[in-house]
Design a protein around this motif. Sequence first.
Motif, PDB file in Angstrom:
ATOM      1  N   GLU A   1      21.917 -17.536  30.449  1.00 51.52           N
ATOM      2  CA  GLU A   1      22.842 -17.161  29.566  1.00 51.52           C
ATOM      3  C   GLU A   1      22.301 -15.664  29.152  1.00 51.52           C
ATOM      4  OE1 GLU A   1      21.535 -20.207  29.163  1.00 51.52           O
ATOM      5  OE2 GLU A   1      23.166 -21.548  29.035  1.00 51.52           O
ATOM      6  N   HIS A   2      21.000 -15.605  28.966  1.00 50.00           N
ATOM      7  CA  HIS A   2      20.612 -13.997  28.737  1.00 50.00           C
ATOM      8  C   HIS A   2      20.504 -13.254  29.907  1.00 50.00           C
ATOM      9  CE1 HIS A   2      17.276 -11.239  28.033  1.00 50.00           C
ATOM     10  NE2 HIS A   2      17.581 -11.298  26.903  1.00 50.00           N
ATOM     11  N   ARG A   3      20.520 -13.730  30.900  1.00 53.01           N
ATOM     12  CA  ARG A   3      20.698 -13.005  32.217  1.00 53.01           C
ATOM     13  C   ARG A   3      22.327 -12.562  32.293  1.00 53.01           C
ATOM     14  NH1 ARG A   3      18.109  -9.277  35.050  1.00 53.01           N
ATOM     15  NH2 ARG A   3      16.548 -10.606  34.379  1.00 53.01           N
ATOM     16  N   PHE A   4      23.103 -13.510  32.095  1.00 52.91           N
ATOM     17  CA  PHE A   4      24.395 -13.206  32.085  1.00 52.91           C
ATOM     18  C   PHE A   4      24.946 -12.190  31.178  1.00 52.91           C
ATOM     19  CE2 PHE A   4      28.624 -14.308  30.081  1.00 52.91           C
ATOM     20  CZ  PHE A   4      29.500 -14.207  31.075  1.00 52.91           C
ATOM     21  N   CYS A   5      24.296 -12.305  30.033  1.00 57.85           N
ATOM     22  CA  CYS A   5      24.441 -11.292  29.006  1.00 57.85           C
ATOM     23  C   CYS A   5      23.993  -9.746  29.565  1.00 57.85           C
ATOM     24  CB  CYS A   5      23.867 -11.418  27.705  1.00 57.85           C
ATOM     25  SG  CYS A   5      24.583 -12.763  26.513  1.00 57.85           S
ATOM     26  N   TYR A   6      22.981  -9.802  30.038  1.00 60.86           N
ATOM     27  CA  TYR A   6      22.404  -8.731  30.892  1.00 60.86           C
ATOM     28  C   TYR A   6      23.269  -7.908  31.935  1.00 60.86           C
ATOM     29  CZ  TYR A   6      19.377  -5.367  33.514  1.00 60.86           C
ATOM     30  OH  TYR A   6      19.151  -4.370  34.306  1.00 60.86           O
ATOM     31  N   TYR A   7      24.101  -8.724  32.644  1.00 63.69           N
ATOM     32  CA  TYR A   7      24.873  -8.405  33.553  1.00 63.69           C
ATOM     33  C   TYR A   7      26.073  -7.813  33.018  1.00 63.69           C
ATOM     34  CZ  TYR A   7      22.085 -10.965  37.334  1.00 63.69           C
ATOM     35  OH  TYR A   7      21.258 -11.610  38.103  1.00 63.69           O
TER      36      TYR A   7
ATOM     37  N   LYS B   1      26.030  -9.345  19.543  1.00 61.79           N
ATOM     38  CA  LYS B   1      25.345 -10.377  18.738  1.00 61.79           C
ATOM     39  C   LYS B   1      24.997 -11.665  19.140  1.00 61.79           C
ATOM     40  CE  LYS B   1      27.553  -8.498  14.311  1.00 61.79           C
ATOM     41  NZ  LYS B   1      28.629  -8.616  13.513  1.00 61.79           N
ATOM     42  N   TYR B   2      25.977 -12.300  19.914  1.00 60.51           N
ATOM     43  CA  TYR B   2      25.855 -13.564  20.411  1.00 60.51           C
ATOM     44  C   TYR B   2      24.737 -13.417  21.489  1.00 60.51           C
ATOM     45  CZ  TYR B   2      26.825 -17.710  23.360  1.00 60.51           C
ATOM     46  OH  TYR B   2      27.021 -18.850  24.064  1.00 60.51           O
ATOM     47  N   CYS B   3      24.481 -12.415  22.167  1.00 55.54           N
ATOM     48  CA  CYS B   3      23.611 -12.285  23.080  1.00 55.54           C
ATOM     49  C   CYS B   3      22.275 -12.145  22.901  1.00 55.54           C
ATOM     50  CB  CYS B   3      23.934 -11.361  24.095  1.00 55.54           C
ATOM     51  SG  CYS B   3      25.424 -11.303  25.191  1.00 55.54           S
ATOM     52  N   LYS B   4      21.986 -11.820  21.620  1.00 56.74           N
ATOM     53  CA  LYS B   4      20.621 -11.551  21.091  1.00 56.74           C
ATOM     54  C   LYS B   4      19.796 -12.917  20.806  1.00 56.74           C
ATOM     55  CE  LYS B   4      21.610  -7.201  18.684  1.00 56.74           C
ATOM     56  NZ  LYS B   4      21.587  -6.516  17.260  1.00 56.74           N
TER      57      LYS B   4
END
Length: 173
Positions: free
Chosen positions: A68-74, A59-62
């Motif tokens: 930070e988005h790239r971190f979530c992707y990894y 939810k946080y990554c959305k």
Amino acid sequence: MNTSHIVLMICFIVGVAQTALALKEDDCEVCVKTVKRFADTLDDATKKDYKLIETEFKKYCKTQKNKEHRFCYYLGGLEESATGILNELSKPLSWSMPAEKVCEKLKKKDAQICDLRYEKQIDLNSVDLKKLKVRDLKKILNDWDESCDGCLEKSDFIKRIEELKPKYSRNEL
């Protein structure tokens, strides 16, 4: 050498090795900052259950952007993530492991997590916008969650930033 000297030597060597493996200042800056921010959003009940942590992280990554988005992707926090190592984040967090240690563990699994770096912030009060690239001008607007509808030329982006500058300059003080 007696046994106590040998034990002391071994402890010293292990301590030096641990220090060498520990993250240095500015290593993994995006990871550490993102993990700290995310952990601060969790309530006490969620912090104890790694499955709940994973759900909350997705939810946080959305809402995340840029690095930070790239971190979530990894990590696998996004639907479009190719792989997932979320449990390498959620389980240590459920054990109350500090963000720096969580990121050390994540770095061992995927080194590119620590390759993420923040760009240097642009000081809008001293920078000459005409010397920036269009991509940097777009980034300024994106960071402000603003758009530049109908902007085609560099001068259009500069004009839009100049219009919005008073609104955002006050917030940065």
